[in-house]
Scaffold this motif. Structure first.
Motif, short mmCIF file in Angstrom:
data_model
loop_
_atom_site.label_atom_id
_atom_site.label_comp_id
_atom_site.label_asym_id
_atom_site.label_seq_id
_atom_site.Cartn_x
_atom_site.Cartn_y
_atom_site.Cartn_z
N VAL A 1 0.37 -1.65 -0.02
CA VAL A 1 -0.07 -0.17 -0.11
C VAL A 1 0.70 1.50 -0.42
CG1 VAL A 1 -1.65 1.52 0.88
CG2 VAL A 1 -1.92 -1.22 0.97
N GLN A 2 1.51 1.97 -0.93
CA GLN A 2 1.83 3.02 -1.22
C GLN A 2 1.36 4.04 -1.93
OE1 GLN A 2 5.69 2.05 -2.67
NE2 GLN A 2 5.35 1.04 -3.92
N LEU A 3 1.69 5.24 -1.74
CA LEU A 3 1.97 6.39 -3.09
C LEU A 3 3.26 6.37 -4.05
CD1 LEU A 3 -0.65 8.96 -1.67
CD2 LEU A 3 -1.23 6.98 -3.07
N GLN A 4 3.58 6.84 -4.59
CA GLN A 4 4.51 7.09 -5.38
C GLN A 4 4.61 8.88 -6.39
OE1 GLN A 4 8.08 5.08 -5.22
NE2 GLN A 4 8.64 6.96 -5.93
N ALA A 5 5.71 9.22 -5.85
CA ALA A 5 5.41 10.60 -6.36
C ALA A 5 6.29 10.47 -7.55
CB ALA A 5 5.51 11.65 -5.63
N SER B 1 -0.68 2.00 -4.98
CA SER B 1 -1.19 0.98 -5.70
C SER B 1 -1.47 0.19 -3.68
CB SER B 1 0.89 0.11 -5.99
OG SER B 1 1.19 0.56 -4.71
N GLY B 2 -2.55 -0.81 -4.32
CA GLY B 2 -2.75 -1.73 -3.08
C GLY B 2 -3.71 -0.61 -2.58
N PHE B 3 -4.34 0.34 -2.65
CA PHE B 3 -5.71 0.33 -2.55
C PHE B 3 -6.21 1.44 -3.67
CE2 PHE B 3 -5.28 4.91 -1.89
CZ PHE B 3 -3.70 5.56 -1.51
N ALA B 4 -7.70 1.54 -3.42
CA ALA B 4 -8.48 2.08 -4.24
C ALA B 4 -8.36 3.74 -4.31
CB ALA B 4 -9.49 1.54 -4.48
N LEU B 5 -7.50 4.62 -5.24
CA LEU B 5 -7.33 6.35 -5.04
C LEU B 5 -8.97 6.81 -4.92
CD1 LEU B 5 -5.04 8.03 -4.30
CD2 LEU B 5 -4.79 8.15 -6.44
N ASP B 6 -9.71 6.52 -6.71
CA ASP B 6 -10.77 6.85 -5.85
C ASP B 6 -12.02 7.02 -5.32
OD1 ASP B 6 -12.35 4.39 -8.29
OD2 ASP B 6 -11.42 4.60 -5.37
N GLU B 7 -11.54 6.80 -3.84
CA GLU B 7 -11.35 6.40 -2.60
C GLU B 7 -10.91 7.75 -1.54
OE1 GLU B 7 -12.24 3.10 -0.31
OE2 GLU B 7 -13.20 1.83 -2.32
N TYR B 8 -10.18 8.36 -2.15
CA TYR B 8 -9.73 9.33 -0.87
C TYR B 8 -9.68 11.09 -1.94
CZ TYR B 8 -7.83 4.99 1.49
OH TYR B 8 -8.02 4.83 2.36
N MET C 1 -3.19 13.82 7.33
CA MET C 1 -3.63 13.28 6.01
C MET C 1 -3.31 11.47 6.32
SD MET C 1 -4.76 15.06 3.81
CE MET C 1 -4.61 14.89 1.96
N THR C 2 -3.34 10.39 6.00
CA THR C 2 -3.54 9.58 6.45
C THR C 2 -2.13 8.88 5.25
OG1 THR C 2 -5.74 9.07 6.13
CG2 THR C 2 -4.84 7.03 6.43
N ARG C 3 -2.31 9.08 3.77
CA ARG C 3 -0.96 8.05 3.38
C ARG C 3 -0.02 8.96 2.79
NH1 ARG C 3 -2.89 3.07 3.33
NH2 ARG C 3 -5.07 2.52 3.28
N TRP C 4 0.92 9.17 2.87
CA TRP C 4 1.64 9.25 2.17
C TRP C 4 2.80 8.71 1.32
CZ3 TRP C 4 2.40 14.80 2.54
CH2 TRP C 4 1.91 15.80 3.51
N GLY C 5 3.04 9.55 0.19
CA GLY C 5 4.64 9.50 -0.32
C GLY C 5 5.57 9.80 0.07
N ARG C 6 6.83 9.10 -0.70
CA ARG C 6 7.76 9.73 -0.66
C ARG C 6 8.00 11.22 -1.93
NH1 ARG C 6 12.30 5.01 -0.86
NH2 ARG C 6 13.92 6.38 -0.20
#
Length: 125
Positions: A1-5, A24-31, A112-117
């Motif tokens: 489960v991650q975000l990649q910038a 990746s690993g989660f549905a971005l459209d819910e966020y 914010m719940t999830r962060w990318g690098r």
């Protein structure tokens, strides 16, 4: 489960760059997704936000009229089109996601719940 910038790099003053934030690993459209940036010696600040459906957006005053945020939920990706770049746009840019659009609007990174690098954007003459 991650975000990649991605998409950072070196640009000239007045130039453009396009950042991408892939989930990746989660549905971005819910966020809702937000772009934040942190310049050396400064606190992390919100740049732009977009709601889950992409119907609502917010841009910080410093980037209004220059940056455009969008998203492609089918691809699980959000974008930040940066135009008319200025030296003060130099920073590490982070994307973040949260189920609530207001969490991004309040501008507090801690909510914010999830962060990318981050990806580094350098604007110079």
């Amino acid at each position: 489960v991650q975000l990649q910038a991605s998409g950072g790099g070196l640009a000239q003053i007045g130039g453009s760059l396009r950042l991408a934030c892939a989930a990746s690993g989660f549905a971005l459209d819910e966020y809702a997704v937000g772009w934040f940036r942190q310049a050396p010696g400064k606190e992390r600040e919100v740049v732009s936000c977009i709601s889950g459906a992409g119907t609502d957006t917010y841009d910080a005053e410093s980037v209004q009229g220059r940056f455009i945020m969008s998203r492609d939920n089918a691809k699980g990706t959000a974008f930040l089109q940066m135009n008319s770049l200025k030296g003060e746009d130099t920073a590490v840019y982070f994307c973040a996601a949260d189920p609530g659009f207001t969490m991004c609007l309040n501008g507090r990174p801690s909510t914010m719940t999830r962060w990318g690098r981050g990806t580094l954007v350098t604007v110079s003459s």
